[in-house]
Design a protein around this motif. Structure first.
Motif, PDB file in Angstrom:
ATOM      1  N   ASP A 100       0.836  -1.204   0.000  1.00  0.00           N
ATOM      2  CA  ASP A 100       0.000   0.000   0.000  1.00  0.00           C
ATOM      3  C   ASP A 100       0.874   1.258   0.000  1.00  0.00           C
ATOM      4  O   ASP A 100       0.582   2.230  -0.702  1.00  0.00           O
ATOM      5  CB  ASP A 100      -0.937   0.026   1.216  1.00  0.00           C
ATOM      6  CG  ASP A 100      -2.035  -1.011   1.151  1.00  0.00           C
ATOM      7  OD1 ASP A 100      -2.246  -1.611   0.069  1.00  0.00           O
ATOM      8  OD2 ASP A 100      -2.683  -1.239   2.195  1.00  0.00           O
ATOM      9  N   GLY A 101       1.932   1.224   0.789  1.00  0.00           N
ATOM     10  CA  GLY A 101       2.847   2.365   0.834  1.00  0.00           C
ATOM     11  C   GLY A 101       3.523   2.593  -0.505  1.00  0.00           C
ATOM     12  O   GLY A 101       3.705   3.739  -0.928  1.00  0.00           O
ATOM     13  N   ALA A 102       3.866   1.516  -1.192  1.00  0.00           N
ATOM     14  CA  ALA A 102       4.477   1.641  -2.514  1.00  0.00           C
ATOM     15  C   ALA A 102       3.497   2.258  -3.500  1.00  0.00           C
ATOM     16  O   ALA A 102       3.881   3.086  -4.337  1.00  0.00           O
ATOM     17  CB  ALA A 102       4.955   0.277  -3.005  1.00  0.00           C
ATOM     18  N   GLN A 103       2.222   1.893  -3.404  1.00  0.00           N
ATOM     19  CA  GLN A 103       1.204   2.493  -4.269  1.00  0.00           C
ATOM     20  C   GLN A 103       1.085   3.990  -3.992  1.00  0.00           C
ATOM     21  O   GLN A 103       0.991   4.805  -4.922  1.00  0.00           O
ATOM     22  CB  GLN A 103      -0.142   1.799  -4.068  1.00  0.00           C
ATOM     23  CG  GLN A 103      -0.184   0.399  -4.616  1.00  0.00           C
ATOM     24  CD  GLN A 103      -1.489  -0.326  -4.275  1.00  0.00           C
ATOM     25  OE1 GLN A 103      -2.485   0.280  -3.917  1.00  0.00           O
ATOM     26  NE2 GLN A 103      -1.475  -1.644  -4.394  1.00  0.00           N
ATOM     27  N   GLN A 104       1.105   4.365  -2.713  1.00  0.00           N
ATOM     28  CA  GLN A 104       1.035   5.784  -2.338  1.00  0.00           C
ATOM     29  C   GLN A 104       2.286   6.522  -2.828  1.00  0.00           C
ATOM     30  O   GLN A 104       2.207   7.657  -3.306  1.00  0.00           O
ATOM     31  CB  GLN A 104       0.892   5.926  -0.826  1.00  0.00           C
ATOM     32  CG  GLN A 104      -0.423   5.443  -0.292  1.00  0.00           C
ATOM     33  CD  GLN A 104      -0.451   5.388   1.231  1.00  0.00           C
ATOM     34  OE1 GLN A 104       0.498   5.775   1.906  1.00  0.00           O
ATOM     35  NE2 GLN A 104      -1.549   4.904   1.778  1.00  0.00           N
ATOM     36  N   PHE A 105       3.422   5.870  -2.704  1.00  0.00           N
ATOM     37  CA  PHE A 105       4.691   6.436  -3.130  1.00  0.00           C
ATOM     38  C   PHE A 105       4.681   6.697  -4.632  1.00  0.00           C
ATOM     39  O   PHE A 105       5.085   7.763  -5.101  1.00  0.00           O
ATOM     40  CB  PHE A 105       5.797   5.443  -2.745  1.00  0.00           C
ATOM     41  CG  PHE A 105       7.194   5.908  -2.998  1.00  0.00           C
ATOM     42  CD1 PHE A 105       7.702   7.033  -2.366  1.00  0.00           C
ATOM     43  CD2 PHE A 105       8.030   5.182  -3.827  1.00  0.00           C
ATOM     44  CE1 PHE A 105       9.012   7.435  -2.573  1.00  0.00           C
ATOM     45  CE2 PHE A 105       9.335   5.573  -4.039  1.00  0.00           C
ATOM     46  CZ  PHE A 105       9.820   6.706  -3.417  1.00  0.00           C
ATOM     47  N   LYS A 106       4.171   5.734  -5.392  1.00  0.00           N
ATOM     48  CA  LYS A 106       4.076   5.889  -6.842  1.00  0.00           C
ATOM     49  C   LYS A 106       3.114   7.029  -7.189  1.00  0.00           C
ATOM     50  O   LYS A 106       3.413   7.855  -8.061  1.00  0.00           O
ATOM     51  CB  LYS A 106       3.633   4.582  -7.487  1.00  0.00           C
ATOM     52  CG  LYS A 106       3.637   4.619  -9.003  1.00  0.00           C
ATOM     53  CD  LYS A 106       3.281   3.272  -9.585  1.00  0.00           C
ATOM     54  CE  LYS A 106       3.141   3.332 -11.087  1.00  0.00           C
ATOM     55  NZ  LYS A 106       2.686   2.048 -11.638  1.00  0.00           N
ATOM     56  N   ALA A 107       1.983   7.091  -6.516  1.00  0.00           N
ATOM     57  CA  ALA A 107       1.027   8.175  -6.764  1.00  0.00           C
ATOM     58  C   ALA A 107       1.653   9.531  -6.438  1.00  0.00           C
ATOM     59  O   ALA A 107       1.440  10.514  -7.161  1.00  0.00           O
ATOM     60  CB  ALA A 107      -0.251   7.953  -5.950  1.00  0.00           C
ATOM     61  N   LEU A 108       2.427   9.582  -5.381  1.00  0.00           N
ATOM     62  CA  LEU A 108       3.113  10.809  -5.000  1.00  0.00           C
ATOM     63  C   LEU A 108       4.050  11.253  -6.125  1.00  0.00           C
ATOM     64  O   LEU A 108       4.057  12.424  -6.510  1.00  0.00           O
ATOM     65  CB  LEU A 108       3.900  10.577  -3.702  1.00  0.00           C
ATOM     66  CG  LEU A 108       4.656  11.754  -3.129  1.00  0.00           C
ATOM     67  CD1 LEU A 108       3.687  12.815  -2.628  1.00  0.00           C
ATOM     68  CD2 LEU A 108       5.548  11.271  -1.983  1.00  0.00           C
ATOM     69  N   ALA A 109       4.796  10.322  -6.680  1.00  0.00           N
ATOM     70  CA  ALA A 109       5.701  10.643  -7.792  1.00  0.00           C
ATOM     71  C   ALA A 109       4.913  11.076  -9.022  1.00  0.00           C
ATOM     72  O   ALA A 109       5.268  12.061  -9.683  1.00  0.00           O
ATOM     73  CB  ALA A 109       6.582   9.446  -8.121  1.00  0.00           C
ATOM     74  N   GLN A 110       3.838  10.359  -9.319  1.00  0.00           N
ATOM     75  CA  GLN A 110       3.029  10.689 -10.493  1.00  0.00           C
ATOM     76  C   GLN A 110       2.424  12.093 -10.384  1.00  0.00           C
ATOM     77  O   GLN A 110       2.207  12.748 -11.395  1.00  0.00           O
ATOM     78  CB  GLN A 110       1.910   9.653 -10.686  1.00  0.00           C
ATOM     79  CG  GLN A 110       2.433   8.326 -11.161  1.00  0.00           C
ATOM     80  CD  GLN A 110       1.377   7.224 -11.134  1.00  0.00           C
ATOM     81  OE1 GLN A 110       0.505   7.198 -10.274  1.00  0.00           O
ATOM     82  NE2 GLN A 110       1.477   6.302 -12.080  1.00  0.00           N
ATOM     83  N   ASN A 111       2.167  12.523  -9.174  1.00  0.00           N
ATOM     84  CA  ASN A 111       1.585  13.844  -8.954  1.00  0.00           C
ATOM     85  C   ASN A 111       2.654  14.915  -8.738  1.00  0.00           C
ATOM     86  O   ASN A 111       2.328  16.019  -8.309  1.00  0.00           O
ATOM     87  CB  ASN A 111       0.625  13.807  -7.764  1.00  0.00           C
ATOM     88  CG  ASN A 111      -0.592  12.962  -8.060  1.00  0.00           C
ATOM     89  OD1 ASN A 111      -1.109  12.974  -9.179  1.00  0.00           O
ATOM     90  ND2 ASN A 111      -1.043  12.200  -7.086  1.00  0.00           N
TER      91      ASN A 111
END
Length: 160
Positions: free
Chosen positions: A42-53
């Motif tokens: 879940d943290g990796a998904q949030q991390f990826k979303a953070l980068a994408q944004n």
């Protein structure tokens, strides 16, 4: 102990420029239980979303160092995956009811329920792959920011 690097639920609002670092600093504290593996994923998904944004950027040296950590984990798992999957075969422990029960239990612990080792390692691997994707995006963010700043400074110097 709350460190800001915890996963799951709404993440705390980190200081500017600190969100990616908070996730990455907790990356090596890899749990192998179902709850921990899910938190990392879940943290990796949030991390990826953070980068994408555009929430963080990383330079080439940082990218390479963190990518090495991810690759080490992913490659290590790949190297032992066949051995781990062999744990899905019940060992021949004898013909008694107890021996059969133990063999069945060993398979369950290794591969056949949500709490078992192999599914949780696979969830962790997925998380590490998402982290690599996030790092690639963050590197692109860094390059774009660097290009924008270079253009701005060129204009200030009277170029372009």
């Amino acid at each position: 102990m709350a460190t800001g690097a915890q996963f799951g639920g709404p993440p705390p609002t980190p200081p500017a420029g600190d969100a990616g670092n908070n996730f990455l600093s907790g990356l090596l504290d890899v749990p192998v239980d179902a709850e921990g593996a899910k938190r990392v994923n879940d943290g990796a998904q949030q991390f990826k979303a953070l980068a994408q944004n555009g929430g963080f950027a990383i330079n080439e040296e940082g990218l390479q160092r963190y990518r090495t950590v991810c690759d080490t984990f992913i490659d290590g798992y790949s190297d032992i995956k066949a051995d781990l999957l062999a744990l899905g075969q019940a060992a021949k422990m004898g013909n008694s009811a107890y021996a059969k029960e133990v063999a069945t239990f060993n398979v369950k612990v290794a591969v056949s329920d949500p709490e078992s080792l192999v599914p949780n390692l696979e969830l962790l691997i997925d998380g590490f792959k998402q982290v690599k994707e996030a790092l690639t995006i963050a590197r692109k963010n860094y390059s774009e920011t660097e290009d924008t700043h270079s253009q701005t400074f060129a204009k200030l110097r009277g170029g372009e």
